[in-house]
Write an enzyme that holds these catalytic residues in place. Structure first.
Site, mmCIF file in Angstrom:
data_model
loop_
_atom_site.group_PDB
_atom_site.id
_atom_site.type_symbol
_atom_site.label_atom_id
_atom_site.label_comp_id
_atom_site.label_asym_id
_atom_site.label_seq_id
_atom_site.Cartn_x
_atom_site.Cartn_y
_atom_site.Cartn_z
ATOM 1 N N SER A 35 0.815 -1.219 0.000
ATOM 2 C CA SER A 35 0.000 0.000 0.000
ATOM 3 C C SER A 35 0.844 1.263 0.000
ATOM 4 O O SER A 35 0.457 2.288 0.560
ATOM 5 C CB SER A 35 -0.942 0.008 1.212
ATOM 6 O OG SER A 35 -0.205 -0.045 2.421
ATOM 7 N N ILE A 37 3.234 4.039 -2.575
ATOM 8 C CA ILE A 37 2.899 4.857 -3.736
ATOM 9 C C ILE A 37 2.631 4.008 -4.977
ATOM 10 O O ILE A 37 1.719 4.298 -5.753
ATOM 11 C CB ILE A 37 4.004 5.894 -4.005
ATOM 12 C CG1 ILE A 37 3.610 6.813 -5.175
ATOM 13 C CG2 ILE A 37 5.347 5.240 -4.232
ATOM 14 C CD1 ILE A 37 4.590 7.948 -5.416
ATOM 15 N N THR A 68 7.198 4.221 1.400
ATOM 16 C CA THR A 68 6.835 5.547 0.872
ATOM 17 C C THR A 68 6.723 6.568 1.998
ATOM 18 O O THR A 68 7.211 7.696 1.888
ATOM 19 C CB THR A 68 5.500 5.462 0.116
ATOM 20 O OG1 THR A 68 5.636 4.582 -0.998
ATOM 21 C CG2 THR A 68 5.053 6.836 -0.371
ATOM 22 N N GLY A 73 13.276 13.067 0.949
ATOM 23 C CA GLY A 73 13.820 14.030 -0.006
ATOM 24 C C GLY A 73 12.825 14.608 -0.982
ATOM 25 O O GLY A 73 12.579 15.811 -1.003
ATOM 26 N N GLU A 140 20.013 17.210 -5.172
ATOM 27 C CA GLU A 140 20.612 16.142 -4.379
ATOM 28 C C GLU A 140 21.790 15.544 -5.135
ATOM 29 O O GLU A 140 22.073 15.904 -6.283
ATOM 30 C CB GLU A 140 19.564 15.077 -4.039
ATOM 31 C CG GLU A 140 18.413 15.632 -3.211
ATOM 32 C CD GLU A 140 17.371 14.589 -2.838
ATOM 33 O OE1 GLU A 140 17.569 13.409 -3.173
ATOM 34 O OE2 GLU A 140 16.363 14.954 -2.215
ATOM 35 N N ASP A 247 9.603 -9.462 1.117
ATOM 36 C CA ASP A 247 8.627 -10.529 0.939
ATOM 37 C C ASP A 247 8.330 -10.818 -0.529
ATOM 38 O O ASP A 247 8.274 -11.980 -0.951
ATOM 39 C CB ASP A 247 7.316 -10.173 1.666
ATOM 40 C CG ASP A 247 7.524 -9.907 3.143
ATOM 41 O OD1 ASP A 247 8.370 -10.581 3.753
ATOM 42 O OD2 ASP A 247 6.857 -9.010 3.684
ATOM 43 N N HIS A 268 22.419 4.536 2.238
ATOM 44 C CA HIS A 268 22.308 5.996 2.301
ATOM 45 C C HIS A 268 23.460 6.507 3.141
ATOM 46 O O HIS A 268 23.711 6.003 4.248
ATOM 47 C CB HIS A 268 20.977 6.417 2.911
ATOM 48 C CG HIS A 268 20.638 7.848 2.630
ATOM 49 N ND1 HIS A 268 21.315 8.894 3.214
ATOM 50 C CD2 HIS A 268 19.716 8.415 1.811
ATOM 51 C CE1 HIS A 268 20.816 10.039 2.782
ATOM 52 N NE2 HIS A 268 19.851 9.768 1.924
ATOM 53 N N ARG A 315 25.464 8.519 -4.380
ATOM 54 C CA ARG A 315 25.445 7.889 -3.064
ATOM 55 C C ARG A 315 26.467 6.770 -2.905
ATOM 56 O O ARG A 315 27.002 6.565 -1.811
ATOM 57 C CB ARG A 315 24.035 7.346 -2.782
ATOM 58 C CG ARG A 315 23.035 8.450 -2.524
ATOM 59 C CD ARG A 315 21.644 7.900 -2.302
ATOM 60 N NE ARG A 315 20.718 8.989 -2.013
ATOM 61 C CZ ARG A 315 19.412 8.826 -1.861
ATOM 62 N NH1 ARG A 315 18.870 7.626 -1.989
ATOM 63 N NH2 ARG A 315 18.634 9.862 -1.597
ATOM 64 N N HIS A 376 19.534 1.258 2.595
ATOM 65 C CA HIS A 376 18.459 2.197 2.274
ATOM 66 C C HIS A 376 17.560 1.740 1.127
ATOM 67 O O HIS A 376 16.344 1.901 1.192
ATOM 68 C CB HIS A 376 19.084 3.542 1.916
ATOM 69 C CG HIS A 376 18.112 4.635 1.630
ATOM 70 N ND1 HIS A 376 17.201 5.097 2.559
ATOM 71 C CD2 HIS A 376 17.908 5.373 0.505
ATOM 72 C CE1 HIS A 376 16.473 6.069 2.028
ATOM 73 N NE2 HIS A 376 16.869 6.251 0.784
ATOM 74 N N GLU A 400 9.904 -0.476 -5.319
ATOM 75 C CA GLU A 400 11.244 -0.938 -4.945
ATOM 76 C C GLU A 400 11.443 -2.433 -5.130
ATOM 77 O O GLU A 400 12.563 -2.885 -5.354
ATOM 78 C CB GLU A 400 11.549 -0.553 -3.497
ATOM 79 C CG GLU A 400 12.994 -0.811 -3.113
ATOM 80 C CD GLU A 400 13.358 -0.295 -1.725
ATOM 81 O OE1 GLU A 400 14.461 -0.633 -1.259
ATOM 82 O OE2 GLU A 400 12.545 0.433 -1.128
ATOM 83 N N ARG A 411 21.041 3.833 -7.760
ATOM 84 C CA ARG A 411 19.896 4.721 -7.980
ATOM 85 C C ARG A 411 20.273 6.177 -7.793
ATOM 86 O O ARG A 411 20.871 6.546 -6.783
ATOM 87 C CB ARG A 411 18.766 4.351 -7.008
ATOM 88 C CG ARG A 411 17.574 5.295 -7.064
ATOM 89 C CD ARG A 411 16.464 4.815 -6.173
ATOM 90 N NE ARG A 411 16.768 4.933 -4.760
ATOM 91 C CZ ARG A 411 16.514 5.996 -4.005
ATOM 92 N NH1 ARG A 411 15.954 7.070 -4.547
ATOM 93 N NH2 ARG A 411 16.796 5.994 -2.714
ATOM 94 N N LEU A 417 10.522 7.466 -6.184
ATOM 95 C CA LEU A 417 9.099 7.805 -6.192
ATOM 96 C C LEU A 417 8.611 8.050 -7.610
ATOM 97 O O LEU A 417 7.490 7.692 -7.979
ATOM 98 C CB LEU A 417 8.834 9.031 -5.317
ATOM 99 C CG LEU A 417 9.093 8.855 -3.811
ATOM 100 C CD1 LEU A 417 8.885 10.176 -3.080
ATOM 101 C CD2 LEU A 417 8.204 7.774 -3.220
#
Length: 556
Positions: A35, A37, A68, A73, A140, A247, A268, A315, A376, A400, A411, A417
């Site tokens: 549940s 985004i 989500t 950021g 970023e 899962d 991260h 990153r 992360h 994800e 990434r 998102l």
């Protein structure tokens, strides 16, 4: 068609009268697992397209407890064509992905992104604006321009709020909370031999553990979407919520579906250093985008030794740099220095970070923030095509848990998102063309729990979980070696053997199922890392310190 045979659980959403009956057997046209985004966006679209069909969303916790929700950021999207361009965003994504991005997918996500973001806004999500009414774009690591739109430092929470409010207005969407999905239902459960070579594996639905009744039930579906999030809980320190146990990836792997690039785990660089806290509190990369500087224990700005982009390098580079500085200085963290920044602006943009630090006695205006890398994001996952299709018929994946080809070996910040929005839409487009060509599978057997007994000691599960996290953190972290990977695999083999024996004999619990899934995810990460005999992006092996152009995606 929504059909329940025997009522055993009631779930409702505050502020809405429709009630969902979870039963020993259910049928639903569209089934969404997760549940966040990705799942909510997809559910809204199919519900609006087919108001006469039923859409069921399953979540193992509360409907708002998702990865989500914890995204701080923002969303990277080209929204200022005078100062930015699709080409720049594409190039930044490809550079961060270190040669493994699917260029077609990158172009799709970047160019379709603005329209998808507008849909989220139309559903009620708010993003910060400047004095002229334009988006207050942030920047970023890895981005060449200011293009990250945000809602203070709680962007994900704001998006989740807006989507759930929109969900409540659709009477044909039903959310079943506190319902744990155990396994996909395929031909395997009908007695057929299913292997990795089977070309027509088909998803018929899922078996679930109803956490309110402890019954194991089946939900049959015509189309299923996995939006099950990440797997950060396989590590000792992670920014992911406790539900992020991989899962979906584990279930698809057990069902003989294709999994890709699991070795690319993004750490991260700047989680707030608080030993023992789970999850770790994230200090968003946007703080560095606004001018925050990384310093070691001597107060030295060390990033110039590692990359000309300094604290705004991608990153993977920043996380390895911090890891190196911690080893050199013998410390468990470095610092993020914000003392020189405009404090009024800082408090306005990052109110939650400011209050969190204040609650720990850290005055951001006077004190540097102790930070350290934390697991992360998983850049690999369930392998999909450009429409979100997995290798299993009638099963889609996005968010994800999916490996779409966007992220490659690393990434780019705030692309996640955006990817979830774009691929939720593309899954929707393909699924609605397929729904009338699918039907419910008959004669699906119930879950056989005979000869299982209640666990006598939970320590068998909790201790195995601690061992798993320690093994993954110590041997399969930011920097890897062949010896560490070999040790990790031997210990994972032992944990797998012990846990499978427990699984066969014990009445199922979420804790046991999550442990089993995390061991599977750990195995896939180690297996992928062992196969990748090079260093690229998020995977750095000191035994193979250079890139090998012959090695591409690792599919398991």
């Amino acid at each position: 068609m929504y059909h329940a045979c025997i009522t055993s659980c009631i779930s409702s959403i505050k502020g809405r009268e429709n009630v969902v009956f979870l039963a020993i057997m259910q049928q639903t046209d569209f089934l969404v697992v997760g549940s966040g985004i990705a799942g909510l966006t997809y559910a809204l679209k199919v519900a609006d397209r087919f108001p006469e069909k039923q859409v069921t969303i399953i979540t193992k916790s509360r409907e708002d407890e998702t990865n989500t929700k914890y995204a701080q950021g923002g969303v990277a999207v080209v929204n200022d064509l005078e100062n930015d361009s699709f080409e720049k965003h594409i190039d930044d994504t490809l550079i961060a992905g270190d040669g493994l991005c699917n260029e077609k997918v990158v172009e799709i996500v970047v160019k379709e992104g603005p329209e998808r973001v507008q849909e989220i806004i139309d559903w009620g999500a708010n993003f910060d604006k400047n004095a002229t009414g334009e988006f207050a774009n942030g920047r970023e690591g890895g981005h060449s321009e200011f293009r990250v739109i945000h809602h203070k430092d709680v962007t994900g929470k704001e998006i989740e709020r807006a989507l759930l409010e929109a969900i409540r207005l659709r009477p044909n969407i039903h959310i079943i909370s506190h319902c744990y999905v155990i396994d996909l239902i395929t031909q395997h459960h009908l007695g057929y031999l299913v292997t990795k070579s089977t070309l027509d594996i088909e998803c018929f639905g899922v078996y679930v553990l109803n956490l309110k009744t402890n019954n194991i039930e089946k939900i049959l579906s015509r189309i299923t979407l996995f939006a099950t999030g990440g797997n950060g809980q396989v590590y000792r320190t992670t920014t992911n919520p406790t539900i992020a146990t991989g899962d979906g990836v584990a279930m698809v792997y057990r069902a003989k579906g294709r999994i890709e690039n699991m070795e690319f785990i993004q750490f991260h660089p700047t989680a707030l250093y608080q030993p023992g806290e789970n999850p770790s509190f994230l200090i968003t990369e946007a703080v560095r985008g606004d001018g925050g500087i990384l310093r070691n224990k001597h107060g030295e700005d060390f990033m110039h030794k590692y990359d000309p982009r300094l604290s705004l390098a991608p990153r993977d580079i920043v996380a390895r740099a911090i890891d190196s500085e911690m080893k050199i200085t013998g410390t468990e963290h470095v610092y993020l220095d914000c003392r020189h920044m405009d404090m009024e602006k800082f408090i306005h943009h990052f109110p939650n970070i400011y209050e969190k630090c204040k609650s720990l006695g850290i005055d951001v205006a006077k004190d540097m923030i102790p930070v350290a890398p934390a697991a992360h994001y998983s850049c690999g996952g369930i392998k999909t095509d450009e429409w979100g299709r997995t290798s299993i018929i009638n099963l889609y994946a996005c968010g994800e848990c999916a490996s779409t080809g966007l992220h490659g070996a690393n990434r780019l910040a705030s692309n996640s998102l955006l990817e979830a929005m774009v691929f939720a839409h593309r899954c929707f487009l393909h699924a609605v063309e397929q729904i009338d060509h699918t039907s419910f599978k008959e004669n699906i057997p119930g879950w056989d729990a005979r000869s299982t007994t209640a666990p006598k000691e939970m320590i068998l599960i909790t201790q195995s979980l601690k061992e798993l996290k320690q093994v993954m953190s110590d041997y399969v972290g930011i920097v890897r070696t062949n010896v560490r990977l070999e040790r990790a695999m031997r210990r994972l083999d032992m944990l797998h053997e012990e846990t499978e024996a427990l699984y066969e004999k014990t009445v199922l619990s979420p804790q046991l199922c999550e442990l089993r899934n995390l061991i599977t995810v750990g195995y896939l990460i180690v297996k992928g890392a062992s196969f990748r005999r090079e260093s690229r992006g998020l995977h750095f092996n000191t035994d193979y310190p250079y890139k090998c152009e012959l090695i591409q995606n690792i599919v398991l």
